[in-house]
Design a protein around this motif. Structure first.
Motif, PDB file in Angstrom:
ATOM      1  N   PHE A   1       0.815  -1.213   0.000  1.00 25.38           N
ATOM      2  CA  PHE A   1       0.000   0.000   0.000  1.00 25.38           C
ATOM      3  C   PHE A   1       0.852   1.269   0.000  1.00 25.38           C
ATOM      4  CE2 PHE A   1      -3.111  -2.852   2.379  1.00 25.38           C
ATOM      5  CZ  PHE A   1      -3.883  -3.084   1.251  1.00 25.38           C
ATOM      6  N   GLN A   2       2.091   1.169   0.481  1.00 25.02           N
ATOM      7  CA  GLN A   2       3.010   2.312   0.553  1.00 25.02           C
ATOM      8  C   GLN A   2       2.378   3.526   1.235  1.00 25.02           C
ATOM      9  OE1 GLN A   2       4.302   2.968  -3.538  1.00 25.02           O
ATOM     10  NE2 GLN A   2       5.824   1.347  -3.380  1.00 25.02           N
ATOM     11  N   PRO A   3       1.846   3.358   2.453  1.00 25.87           N
ATOM     12  CA  PRO A   3       1.167   4.491   3.099  1.00 25.87           C
ATOM     13  C   PRO A   3       2.138   5.500   3.707  1.00 25.87           C
ATOM     14  CG  PRO A   3       1.173   2.601   4.562  1.00 25.87           C
ATOM     15  CD  PRO A   3       1.796   2.132   3.271  1.00 25.87           C
ATOM     16  N   ASP A   4       1.760   6.765   3.617  1.00 30.69           N
ATOM     17  CA  ASP A   4       2.443   7.825   4.355  1.00 30.69           C
ATOM     18  C   ASP A   4       1.736   8.100   5.674  1.00 30.69           C
ATOM     19  OD1 ASP A   4       4.400   8.700   2.264  1.00 30.69           O
ATOM     20  OD2 ASP A   4       2.573   9.181   1.170  1.00 30.69           O
ATOM     21  N   VAL A   5       0.420   7.886   5.675  1.00 27.65           N
ATOM     22  CA  VAL A   5      -0.405   8.163   6.845  1.00 27.65           C
ATOM     23  C   VAL A   5      -1.387   7.010   7.031  1.00 27.65           C
ATOM     24  CG1 VAL A   5      -1.939   9.828   7.976  1.00 27.65           C
ATOM     25  CG2 VAL A   5      -0.316  10.622   6.255  1.00 27.65           C
ATOM     26  N   ILE A   6      -1.595   6.628   8.280  1.00 20.90           N
ATOM     27  CA  ILE A   6      -2.576   5.588   8.622  1.00 20.90           C
ATOM     28  C   ILE A   6      -3.575   6.210   9.579  1.00 20.90           C
ATOM     29  CG2 ILE A   6      -2.927   3.371   9.775  1.00 20.90           C
ATOM     30  CD1 ILE A   6       0.165   2.938   9.001  1.00 20.90           C
ATOM     31  N   ILE A   7      -4.864   5.991   9.327  1.00 19.20           N
ATOM     32  CA  ILE A   7      -5.881   6.491  10.250  1.00 19.20           C
ATOM     33  C   ILE A   7      -6.885   5.383  10.556  1.00 19.20           C
ATOM     34  CG2 ILE A   7      -5.672   8.855   9.391  1.00 19.20           C
ATOM     35  CD1 ILE A   7      -8.450   8.457   8.071  1.00 19.20           C
ATOM     36  N   ALA A   8      -7.582   5.548  11.673  1.00 20.63           N
ATOM     37  CA  ALA A   8      -8.681   4.651  12.041  1.00 20.63           C
ATOM     38  C   ALA A   8      -9.572   5.407  13.013  1.00 20.63           C
ATOM     39  CB  ALA A   8      -8.163   3.367  12.679  1.00 20.63           C
ATOM     40  N   ALA A   9     -10.869   5.142  12.956  1.00 23.83           N
ATOM     41  CA  ALA A   9     -11.821   5.825  13.834  1.00 23.83           C
ATOM     42  C   ALA A   9     -12.826   4.829  14.395  1.00 23.83           C
ATOM     43  CB  ALA A   9     -12.550   6.945  13.080  1.00 23.83           C
ATOM     44  N   ASP A  10     -13.025   4.912  15.705  1.00 22.33           N
ATOM     45  CA  ASP A  10     -14.008   4.080  16.413  1.00 22.33           C
ATOM     46  C   ASP A  10     -13.829   2.591  16.130  1.00 22.33           C
ATOM     47  OD1 ASP A  10     -15.673   4.975  18.408  1.00 22.33           O
ATOM     48  OD2 ASP A  10     -16.985   6.062  17.060  1.00 22.33           O
TER      49      ASP A  10
ATOM     50  N   GLU B   1     -16.993  11.591  25.227  1.00 22.44           N
ATOM     51  CA  GLU B   1     -15.575  11.913  25.391  1.00 22.44           C
ATOM     52  C   GLU B   1     -14.816  11.265  24.239  1.00 22.44           C
ATOM     53  OE1 GLU B   1     -11.810  11.224  28.463  1.00 22.44           O
ATOM     54  OE2 GLU B   1     -13.829  10.594  29.036  1.00 22.44           O
ATOM     55  N   MET B   2     -14.190  12.088  23.416  1.00 26.05           N
ATOM     56  CA  MET B   2     -13.479  11.567  22.252  1.00 26.05           C
ATOM     57  C   MET B   2     -12.028  11.991  22.283  1.00 26.05           C
ATOM     58  SD  MET B   2     -16.287  11.718  19.199  1.00 26.05           S
ATOM     59  CE  MET B   2     -17.182  13.097  19.867  1.00 26.05           C
ATOM     60  N   ALA B   3     -11.189  11.200  21.621  1.00 20.05           N
ATOM     61  CA  ALA B   3      -9.754  11.485  21.619  1.00 20.05           C
ATOM     62  C   ALA B   3      -9.144  11.011  20.313  1.00 20.05           C
ATOM     63  CB  ALA B   3      -9.085  10.790  22.798  1.00 20.05           C
ATOM     64  N   ILE B   4      -8.018  11.609  19.975  1.00 18.79           N
ATOM     65  CA  ILE B   4      -7.194  11.165  18.843  1.00 18.79           C
ATOM     66  C   ILE B   4      -5.781  10.975  19.381  1.00 18.79           C
ATOM     67  CG2 ILE B   4      -6.268  11.712  16.559  1.00 18.79           C
ATOM     68  CD1 ILE B   4      -8.655  13.590  16.147  1.00 18.79           C
TER      69      ILE B   4
ATOM     70  N   ALA C   1       8.836   5.667   8.442  1.00 19.38           N
ATOM     71  CA  ALA C   1       7.626   4.935   8.803  1.00 19.38           C
ATOM     72  C   ALA C   1       6.432   5.879   8.698  1.00 19.38           C
ATOM     73  CB  ALA C   1       7.757   4.398  10.224  1.00 19.38           C
ATOM     74  N   PRO C   2       5.251   5.342   8.437  1.00 15.56           N
ATOM     75  CA  PRO C   2       4.072   6.215   8.295  1.00 15.56           C
ATOM     76  C   PRO C   2       3.644   6.837   9.622  1.00 15.56           C
ATOM     77  CG  PRO C   2       3.439   3.894   8.174  1.00 15.56           C
ATOM     78  CD  PRO C   2       4.930   3.925   8.185  1.00 15.56           C
ATOM     79  N   ASP C   3       2.987   8.002   9.522  1.00 16.82           N
ATOM     80  CA  ASP C   3       2.303   8.583  10.674  1.00 16.82           C
ATOM     81  C   ASP C   3       1.013   7.800  10.901  1.00 16.82           C
ATOM     82  OD1 ASP C   3       4.234  10.607  10.824  1.00 16.82           O
ATOM     83  OD2 ASP C   3       3.110  11.908   9.457  1.00 16.82           O
ATOM     84  N   ALA C   4       0.520   7.820  12.126  1.00 20.36           N
ATOM     85  CA  ALA C   4      -0.743   7.122  12.415  1.00 20.36           C
ATOM     86  C   ALA C   4      -1.580   7.947  13.383  1.00 20.36           C
ATOM     87  CB  ALA C   4      -0.475   5.737  12.995  1.00 20.36           C
ATOM     88  N   TYR C   5      -2.873   8.038  13.081  1.00 20.52           N
ATOM     89  CA  TYR C   5      -3.815   8.762  13.937  1.00 20.52           C
ATOM     90  C   TYR C   5      -5.008   7.846  14.214  1.00 20.52           C
ATOM     91  CZ  TYR C   5      -1.157  12.845  12.357  1.00 20.52           C
ATOM     92  OH  TYR C   5      -0.143  13.738  12.076  1.00 20.52           O
ATOM     93  N   ILE C   6      -5.250   7.569  15.484  1.00 22.20           N
ATOM     94  CA  ILE C   6      -6.350   6.696  15.880  1.00 22.20           C
ATOM     95  C   ILE C   6      -7.336   7.511  16.708  1.00 22.20           C
ATOM     96  CG2 ILE C   6      -7.000   4.519  16.962  1.00 22.20           C
ATOM     97  CD1 ILE C   6      -4.966   4.208  14.669  1.00 22.20           C
ATOM     98  N   ALA C   7      -8.580   7.618  16.220  1.00 23.73           N
ATOM     99  CA  ALA C   7      -9.622   8.365  16.927  1.00 23.73           C
ATOM    100  C   ALA C   7     -10.606   7.384  17.555  1.00 23.73           C
ATOM    101  CB  ALA C   7     -10.346   9.298  15.954  1.00 23.73           C
ATOM    102  N   PHE C   8     -11.090   7.733  18.735  1.00 19.99           N
ATOM    103  CA  PHE C   8     -12.028   6.824  19.403  1.00 19.99           C
ATOM    104  C   PHE C   8     -12.900   7.587  20.394  1.00 19.99           C
ATOM    105  CE2 PHE C   8      -7.913   6.749  21.497  1.00 19.99           C
ATOM    106  CZ  PHE C   8      -8.209   6.993  22.838  1.00 19.99           C
ATOM    107  N   THR C   9     -14.056   7.001  20.670  1.00 19.29           N
ATOM    108  CA  THR C   9     -14.940   7.479  21.722  1.00 19.29           C
ATOM    109  C   THR C   9     -14.660   6.660  22.969  1.00 19.29           C
ATOM    110  OG1 THR C   9     -16.632   7.987  20.066  1.00 19.29           O
ATOM    111  CG2 THR C   9     -17.344   7.887  22.362  1.00 19.29           C
ATOM    112  N   VAL C  10     -14.501   7.348  24.086  1.00 18.62           N
ATOM    113  CA  VAL C  10     -14.195   6.645  25.343  1.00 18.62           C
ATOM    114  C   VAL C  10     -15.504   6.121  25.927  1.00 18.62           C
ATOM    115  CG1 VAL C  10     -13.122   6.794  27.619  1.00 18.62           C
ATOM    116  CG2 VAL C  10     -12.229   8.172  25.727  1.00 18.62           C
ATOM    117  N   ARG C  11     -15.871   4.917  25.523  1.00 23.93           N
ATOM    118  CA  ARG C  11     -17.083   4.286  26.059  1.00 23.93           C
ATOM    119  C   ARG C  11     -16.748   3.443  27.284  1.00 23.93           C
ATOM    120  NH1 ARG C  11     -17.318   3.653  20.499  1.00 23.93           N
ATOM    121  NH2 ARG C  11     -18.965   4.883  19.490  1.00 23.93           N
TER     122      ARG C  11
END
Length: 305
Positions: A214-223, A297-300, A250-260
């Motif tokens: 995939f050759q990613p520069d950035v990785i993201i994921a949400a919930d 309550e959400m966070a990245i 290495a790629p950057d990574a951002y993980i977003a989530f709701t604190v349940r």
């Protein structure tokens, strides 16, 4: 009051009155707004409109329907970029054995952050893990100018809906992102739309070489932190992605989530530590553009792979 200020006040008042009365969207003065945005940068005007509509004190106390608010925001968002984001979603939280057919709050939160931080994605290849209905990715594709975007999920029903949503938004799908003959020399810096691919990705079975393709520069994921098993699978796939060096980085990574469930979130950060993946919390942003639960309550987290 100067004539221009009087016109501006009248425009804002028109948006306010129509939104509070839940008038049909076609009755809003969109044409005059587009003309004004062509004459100036526009962010301040859009923020003023948000304050008069979805963030109006009456709407905060007595919110309009989520469907109406989303349709309004979709129309408003398209004005500076010339595009809206249109989604087909399931009305059920769980459908066909998956939660991926609806848009969850952290996807909206991450989309907001991306719109305020387009440089994190501009002219870069983005891999999204667990794309679901696709709102975050479609927002990034339309407002942040990535060179390539890879939507991914593992459930066949989610992938089918995801492909439909991508086409619904006027983006073209590439057949195979792993075929090096298709895109390594493709220059998208001057292209209006990124290369877009949908990949079926099972975190438990995908290999490091497959991810490297995939050759990613950035990785993201949400919930995607909704149970301990998923957390463990996510950390394992992030470990494999840490070996995907592009231009010796290495790629950057951002993980977003709701604190349940705080315990699930603690498990994620603990497992990141065990895997040797440093992380830091991204500062909260204060520009709420999408309708989601006010008290969530959400966070990245930004990960250093």
């Amino acid at each position: 009051m100067a004539p221009e200020e009087s016109t501006e006040a009248a425009r804002l008042s028109s948006f306010e009155r129509r939104f509070l009365a839940a008038r049909a969207l076609r009755s809003f003065p969109w044409q005059s707004l587009e003309e004004k945005l062509r004459d100036s940068s526009g962010p301040e005007l859009l923020l003023d409109i948000l304050q008069k509509t979805v963030k109006h004190p009456l709407c905060v106390k007595h919110p309009p329907s989520v469907k109406y608010a989303r349709c309004f925001l979709s129309e408003l968002i398209r004005k500076p970029s010339g595009d809206s984001v249109t989604l087909s979603e399931s009305t059920a939280i769980i459908s066909h054995g998956t939660t991926g057919l609806v848009t969850w709050d952290a996807a909206l939160y991450l989309a907001e952050w991306a719109m305020q931080n387009p440089a994190a994605f501009a002219h870069r290849t983005v891999l999204e893990l667990g794309s679901g209905a696709g709102l975050t990715g479609l927002t990034i594709c339309k407002t942040c100018h990535p060179s390539a975007y890879i939507f991914s999920d593992c459930h066949s029903c989610v992938l089918e809906q995801l492909r439909g949503n991508i086409l619904l938004n006027g983006l073209s799908l590439e057949a195979d992102v792993t075929d090096p003959a298709r895109h390594p020399e493709h220059n998208t810096c001057n292209s209006e739309s990124p290369r877009v691919t949908v990949a079926q990705l099972d975190w438990d079975v995908v290999t490091a070489p497959q991810l490297a393709a995939f050759q990613p520069d950035v990785i993201i994921a949400a919930d995607v932190l909704y149970c301990p098993e998923t957390v463990l699978s996510l950390v394992r796939v992030l470990q494999r992605l840490s070996a995907c060096l592009k231009n010796q980085q290495a790629p950057d990574a951002y993980i977003a989530f709701t604190v349940r469930n705080p315990e699930t979130c603690q498990l994620f950060t603990s497992e990141l530590g065990i895997a040797g993946i440093p992380w830091e919390a991204v500062p909260h942003h204060d520009q709420k553009l999408f309708p989601y639960e006010e008290h969530s309550e959400m966070a990245i987290l930004k990960l250093t792979l």
